[in-house]
Design a protein around this motif. Sequence first.
Motif, PDB file in Angstrom:
ATOM      1  N   ALA A 119       0.841  -1.192   0.000  1.00 24.24           N
ATOM      2  CA  ALA A 119       0.000   0.000   0.000  1.00 24.24           C
ATOM      3  C   ALA A 119       0.876   1.241   0.000  1.00 24.24           C
ATOM      4  N   ALA A 120       0.448   2.271  -0.742  1.00 22.56           N
ATOM      5  CA  ALA A 120       1.134   3.559  -0.731  1.00 22.56           C
ATOM      6  C   ALA A 120       0.659   4.355   0.475  1.00 22.56           C
ATOM      7  N   THR A 121       1.564   5.073   1.110  1.00 24.88           N
ATOM      8  CA  THR A 121       1.198   5.843   2.302  1.00 24.88           C
ATOM      9  C   THR A 121       0.473   7.135   1.965  1.00 24.88           C
ATOM     10  N   ASP A 122       0.707   7.691   0.762  1.00 23.64           N
ATOM     11  CA  ASP A 122       0.113   8.974   0.397  1.00 23.64           C
ATOM     12  C   ASP A 122      -0.571   8.840  -0.955  1.00 23.64           C
ATOM     13  N   ALA A 123      -1.831   8.437  -0.913  1.00 26.35           N
ATOM     14  CA  ALA A 123      -2.614   8.265  -2.135  1.00 26.35           C
ATOM     15  C   ALA A 123      -3.794   9.223  -2.123  1.00 26.35           C
ATOM     16  N   VAL A 124      -4.095   9.785  -3.289  1.00 22.72           N
ATOM     17  CA  VAL A 124      -5.252  10.660  -3.456  1.00 22.72           C
ATOM     18  C   VAL A 124      -6.026  10.157  -4.661  1.00 22.72           C
ATOM     19  N   LEU A 146       1.009  10.617  -4.245  1.00 19.90           N
ATOM     20  CA  LEU A 146       1.802  11.835  -4.201  1.00 19.90           C
ATOM     21  C   LEU A 146       3.267  11.512  -4.466  1.00 19.90           C
ATOM     22  N   THR A 147       3.983  12.497  -4.957  1.00 20.07           N
ATOM     23  CA  THR A 147       5.388  12.271  -5.297  1.00 20.07           C
ATOM     24  C   THR A 147       6.240  11.979  -4.064  1.00 20.07           C
ATOM     25  N   THR A 173      -4.253  22.623  -1.585  1.00 17.97           N
ATOM     26  CA  THR A 173      -4.491  21.471  -2.457  1.00 17.97           C
ATOM     27  C   THR A 173      -5.316  21.880  -3.660  1.00 17.97           C
ATOM     28  N   ASP A 174      -5.165  21.100  -4.729  1.00 19.45           N
ATOM     29  CA  ASP A 174      -6.000  21.355  -5.888  1.00 19.45           C
ATOM     30  C   ASP A 174      -7.382  20.734  -5.678  1.00 19.45           C
ATOM     31  N   ALA A 175      -8.233  20.851  -6.682  1.00 24.34           N
ATOM     32  CA  ALA A 175      -9.609  20.380  -6.529  1.00 24.34           C
ATOM     33  C   ALA A 175      -9.692  18.884  -6.323  1.00 24.34           C
ATOM     34  N   PRO A 223      -1.886  18.020  -2.739  1.00 19.94           N
ATOM     35  CA  PRO A 223      -1.233  19.204  -2.172  1.00 19.94           C
ATOM     36  C   PRO A 223      -0.095  19.699  -3.039  1.00 19.94           C
ATOM     37  N   MET A 224       0.280  20.919  -2.823  1.00 20.20           N
ATOM     38  CA  MET A 224       1.415  21.488  -3.531  1.00 20.20           C
ATOM     39  C   MET A 224       2.688  20.758  -3.124  1.00 20.20           C
ATOM     40  N   ALA A 225       3.629  20.701  -4.046  1.00 17.93           N
ATOM     41  CA  ALA A 225       4.879  20.008  -3.762  1.00 17.93           C
ATOM     42  C   ALA A 225       5.712  20.761  -2.732  1.00 17.93           C
TER      43      ALA A 225
END
Length: 523
Positions: free
Chosen positions: A147-152, A157-158, A329-331, A335-337
């Motif tokens: 599993a990825a820890t930061d998924a949207v 996320l990068t 964050t975008d719509a 989030p911004m890098a």
Amino acid sequence: MRRSTHARVSIALGTAMILGLSVLMIGQPATTVATAPRPIVPLTQAEFDAAVSTNHGVTEPVTIRFSTPMDRRSVAATLHVEPATAVQFTWSADDTVLTVSPLNHWAAGVFHTVTVEAGALARSGQPLTRPARAIFLTRAATAVSIAATDAVKDRVLTGTSFVVSFARPVEASTVAAAIRLDPPVSGSIEAIGLPGDNTAGPFRFLFEPDAPLRPDVAYRLIVAGAEDADGLALPTAVLAVQTAVPPTVAQFRPANHATRIARDATISTRFTAKMDRGTTARALTVKVAGKVIAGVVGWAENDMVATFTPKAALPANATVSVDVAGSATDAAGIPMAAAVHAAFKTAAAAAKAAPTAKRTGSVPISGGGAVGGGSWGKVETYYLGLMNCTRTGGWVTSTGRCSSPGGRNVAPLKLDAGISTKVSRPYAKRLAVGGDCSHFIGGNPGDRLRRAGYTSYRWAENIGCRSGDPYQAVLGSHLFFQSEKSYNGGHYVNLMNAAYNRVGIGVWVSGGRVRLVIDFYHS
């Protein structure tokens, strides 16, 4: 000898009988004691027990119990395992319990049968009439999940890491070499525990890339070659992901390091994506000397532009910092890098707004007023001139003059009184009174045009949100629209689009807030 013949015959016969009897007695054997023989008969089925089990450990032995001591060599000769597995035997001291162990391990998740065939002999020589068996189902192979820890939504996320989880304890030394990213990215691997993990061995591992992943790239996290604590090779596991494209700031207005900026200037931030209003407004701060400046955040360009209108004029000759935190964050929730910073310097206190060639009369900067024929109507006419200067090939300067007019083969826009009166001015009033800056309050521009009876599908809208002097406000908005030529921004595209032949213009001022609404239309 002299006796009679009769007498001699009688003596001879008597002697012969005695001799014959003696011969018979000499040939008879001595008496023996014989024991009844013990017949060899087959063992009955009750002479042994069959062992059956499930969820059997892959290294766990099985046993077969006999009711009588068995001949070890005979049993070994008749024993076989399905599926074929290399095994070793051990016997109890009385040869009644046979233990069968795998040399390495049983296959996982498979039914196994250990069989001693009929005919195997006991020590007594008695054979088995039917096979003796141990039947067992080994436990399932150790499952692997990633599993990825930061998924949207459907992206990661990068800056994401990856958690690799195992259903059972694993050999940690094999995990380090088994985890990799494709395309290759170096990283660190750390065992992370769950309650109780410390005694059973590691179950979960965190793979953390050494650097952020590249945006909008497909990656695969692969786990191949790991072994569980029993030494059993684990199945290969793969997680395919696509990295997101973090939004960032495309442009600040006023520009970074700009100087002599009007103290009533509206500050705008253009993003590379449609932004989430809530997170972006909270992430946007304007400061002077470390003190937060109060103001109203508005939106334009389909939420790609955030505007900030200070509630009071900025200090003179001051450095104004504009910051957008990485929490914006975008719509889509990405989030911004990284946080973005800009700063500009306001004009000195003695600086005055440059006069414009077409400004006449006194212009109210607060309160309400009539639409159409008053001084704000003059501002609308003034703006029509600015717009048609750029549209027909000229360039509006910072003083409001049209430099090098003409040269572009497109007709100037005609001011449509109906659109101005029914659509543009009422909406400008709504924005100014409410302190808003958005195309979408109460519907979109097309909705407003249709309600007023303008049903063409060819339309567009530009909005300017500033404060202070109305002439300077609409000039500042137009200079902003005009500056988008370098990257073909939306305002500039609308302004220059030859498909439109009419325009409605509305200007309204309330509480120092100046709102300009331009509705382009083709009939």
